[in-house]
Scaffold this motif. Structure first.
Motif, PDB file in Angstrom:
ATOM      1  N   UNK A  25       6.423   9.179  -5.918  1.00 26.85           N
ATOM      2  CA  UNK A  25       5.770   8.136  -5.120  1.00 26.85           C
ATOM      3  C   UNK A  25       4.812   7.326  -5.987  1.00 26.85           C
ATOM      4  N   UNK A  26       4.705   6.045  -5.690  1.00 24.26           N
ATOM      5  CA  UNK A  26       3.768   5.175  -6.417  1.00 24.26           C
ATOM      6  C   UNK A  26       2.414   5.127  -5.734  1.00 24.26           C
ATOM      7  N   UNK A  27       2.416   5.277  -4.423  1.00 25.29           N
ATOM      8  CA  UNK A  27       1.171   5.285  -3.659  1.00 25.29           C
ATOM      9  C   UNK A  27       1.235   6.421  -2.643  1.00 25.29           C
ATOM     10  N   UNK A  28       0.076   6.915  -2.216  1.00 27.74           N
ATOM     11  CA  UNK A  28       0.079   7.999  -1.236  1.00 27.74           C
ATOM     12  C   UNK A  28       0.225   7.520   0.206  1.00 27.74           C
ATOM     13  N   UNK A  29       0.481   6.215   0.396  1.00 25.50           N
ATOM     14  CA  UNK A  29       0.585   5.645   1.738  1.00 25.50           C
ATOM     15  C   UNK A  29       1.356   4.334   1.659  1.00 25.50           C
ATOM     16  N   UNK A  30       1.913   3.844   2.788  1.00 28.28           N
ATOM     17  CA  UNK A  30       2.609   2.557   2.787  1.00 28.28           C
ATOM     18  C   UNK A  30       1.660   1.414   2.446  1.00 28.28           C
ATOM     19  N   UNK A  31       2.238   0.266   2.165  1.00 33.37           N
ATOM     20  CA  UNK A  31       1.463  -0.911   1.774  1.00 33.37           C
ATOM     21  C   UNK A  31       0.376  -1.218   2.805  1.00 33.37           C
ATOM     22  N   UNK A  32      -0.849  -1.422   2.345  1.00 39.74           N
ATOM     23  CA  UNK A  32      -1.939  -1.763   3.257  1.00 39.74           C
ATOM     24  C   UNK A  32      -1.917  -3.252   3.585  1.00 39.74           C
ATOM     25  N   UNK A  33      -2.638  -3.613   4.620  1.00 39.06           N
ATOM     26  CA  UNK A  33      -2.797  -5.031   4.949  1.00 39.06           C
ATOM     27  C   UNK A  33      -3.666  -5.686   3.879  1.00 39.06           C
ATOM     28  N   UNK A  34      -3.436  -6.966   3.634  1.00 40.89           N
ATOM     29  CA  UNK A  34      -4.268  -7.692   2.666  1.00 40.89           C
ATOM     30  C   UNK A  34      -5.731  -7.596   3.065  1.00 40.89           C
ATOM     31  N   UNK A  35      -6.572  -7.256   2.107  1.00 42.91           N
ATOM     32  CA  UNK A  35      -8.003  -7.178   2.354  1.00 42.91           C
ATOM     33  C   UNK A  35      -8.467  -5.918   3.053  1.00 42.91           C
ATOM     34  N   UNK A  36      -7.556  -5.009   3.346  1.00 41.73           N
ATOM     35  CA  UNK A  36      -7.928  -3.760   4.018  1.00 41.73           C
ATOM     36  C   UNK A  36      -8.859  -2.959   3.110  1.00 41.73           C
ATOM     37  N   UNK A  37     -10.077  -2.647   3.555  1.00 46.45           N
ATOM     38  CA  UNK A  37     -11.048  -2.003   2.666  1.00 46.45           C
ATOM     39  C   UNK A  37     -10.883  -0.487   2.522  1.00 46.45           C
ATOM     40  N   UNK A  38     -10.229   0.162   3.486  1.00 45.13           N
ATOM     41  CA  UNK A  38     -10.121   1.614   3.434  1.00 45.13           C
ATOM     42  C   UNK A  38      -8.799   2.072   4.030  1.00 45.13           C
TER      43      UNK A  38
END
Length: 113
Positions: A25-38
């Motif tokens: 895996x490249x990230x531990x979660x799916x793509x976040x929304x733009x600007x999502x702080x956490x």
């Protein structure tokens, strides 16, 4: 730090004795929304920026060729790392092409407007 880097590098090379490429895996979660702080990860709220690359940093540190391919999960892309042995970028690119041809690696184009 260099001794640790070398040990991890040597351990990675050992994996290529019996594997052409590795997937991780490249990230531990799916793509976040733009600007999502956490993000919420295992029930904990964590800051986005220092945690989004936690799975890619070890490979970046040892310098193996890596491609990140988007794999759709519930409509959001999650990256998979295609990792090859040193100087075997060709194998990583071939694997990425096969994932794309099979419809597994798909990047949905979204209009930002």
């Amino acid at each position: 730090a260099q001794r640790v880097r070398r040990r991890v590098y040597d351990e990675a090379l050992e994996l290529f004795r019996s594997n052409d490429v590795l997937l991780a895996p490249a990230t531990p979660f799916p793509a976040p929304a733009l600007g999502q702080p956490s993000i919420e990860l295992n029930g904990q709220t964590m800051p986005m920026r220092p945690n989004i690359g936690v799975l890619t940093q070890p490979l970046s540190c040892i310098g193996l060729p890596v491609i990140s391919a988007p794999i759709a999960q519930d409509g959001l892309p999650i990256g998979v790392q295609i990792i090859a042995a040193p100087w075997r970028e060709d194998l990583a690119l071939q694997c990425a092409a096969k994932l794309e041809a099979a419809g597994v690696a798909v990047a949905k184009v979204v209009d930002p407007c």
